[in-house]
Design an enzyme around this catalytic site. Sequence first.
Site, short mmCIF file in Angstrom:
data_model
loop_
_atom_site.label_atom_id
_atom_site.label_comp_id
_atom_site.label_asym_id
_atom_site.label_seq_id
_atom_site.Cartn_x
_atom_site.Cartn_y
_atom_site.Cartn_z
N GLY A 1 34.00 29.90 36.90
CA GLY A 1 34.40 31.31 36.57
C GLY A 1 35.80 31.36 35.90
O GLY A 1 36.63 30.64 36.02
N CYS A 2 35.81 32.40 35.10
CA CYS A 2 36.76 32.73 34.01
C CYS A 2 38.21 32.84 34.98
O CYS A 2 39.29 32.29 34.72
CB CYS A 2 36.64 33.98 33.41
SG CYS A 2 36.27 35.57 34.32
N ASN A 3 38.31 33.60 36.06
CA ASN A 3 39.45 33.55 36.87
C ASN A 3 39.86 32.48 37.49
O ASN A 3 41.04 31.90 37.37
CB ASN A 3 39.30 34.74 38.21
CG ASN A 3 38.96 36.05 37.61
OD1 ASN A 3 39.74 36.65 36.86
ND2 ASN A 3 37.87 36.45 38.26
N VAL A 4 38.91 31.47 37.82
CA VAL A 4 39.05 30.31 38.21
C VAL A 4 39.76 29.41 37.23
O VAL A 4 40.62 28.37 37.65
CB VAL A 4 37.85 29.61 38.54
CG1 VAL A 4 38.09 28.32 39.26
CG2 VAL A 4 37.20 30.47 39.94
#
Length: 348
Positions: A150-153
């Site tokens: 995930g991009c936030n991850v």
Amino acid sequence: MPYSVAVAGASGYAGGELLRLLAAHPEFEVTTVTAHSNAGQPLIAVQPHLRSLAHLTLVETTAANLAGHDIVFLALPHGASGAIAAELGGGTVVVDCGADHRLTDADAWARFYGGEYHGAWAYGLPELVHADGSKQRDHLAGVNRIAVPGCNVTAISIGLAPAVQAGLVSAEDLVAILAVGPSGAGKSLRTNLLASEVLGSAYAYGVGGTHRHTPEIVQNLTLAGGTGTTVSFTPMLVPMSRGILATATARLAPGSTLESVRAAYDAVYGDEPFVHVTPAGQYPRVADTIGANTALVGLAIDETAGRLVTVTALDNLVKGTAGAAIQSTNIALGLDETAGLSVNGVAP
């Protein structure tokens, strides 16, 4: 002969970014693009910026249309990749840009996503440091199934993992506040993503530990050596079309200093082509990462609070999704890891 490539979900933001990067890749040739409601339309009608791929027409997203390619990138909604991937043979490298194969814990999948759990694939964050000092890159060579983070991850993991691995901070009581652009939510029409709702405003979502990326962050930082890992993660939608600025903090371990922190980050990222630590006292801007497969990390110590502060900037559609997918695929196939990917952003 170039590798033949199919992109499923080619009409969306992630699919479009995959195609933009793939068009410049020296070893890959996109031969098939698929979509759902846009099937039957020329690709250029829904992705008018992709002029070099104007010869392609979107076809229906089915396993039959994706079969037979060397590489298949799945840029599909969460829950849609697992069933299709199961029908594709082992001779095809399948790269899932959705969440279906990221989590190693079936219970976490049930709590945060629901539906059928399809198991975990090789995790596509090459720079993620493990507790023993190795990198996730070592687990990507030769694989034929890759789960893109995930991009936030990615932003939080890159920002905190070296300090966790070096024992310079506690993995308990991690806090991360992210400013994110609405492209991360996909292309579907939603009232809260309209320009009239977003421009001139900012608001938090996924508040109180409810965001689906939370267990993935814990998974990564535990892999980096964290014990009892907890994270309070709050994303905020801000009026920039793409990009993430992640400010993450952690309680310092006794004796940790800014010098020891910088040494740990230099040891982990000093030779990385796409993750760069900014000079002391300088902090990254999202603008400096747009269009590039880079993540920029700034470091500070809050002496009063006794906390490490990391500021990480990246383009959610490149290093946060499509760039990571291609970088990981390059590694899996034994190609130059940087092939088709740039460290140069677009300015202004």
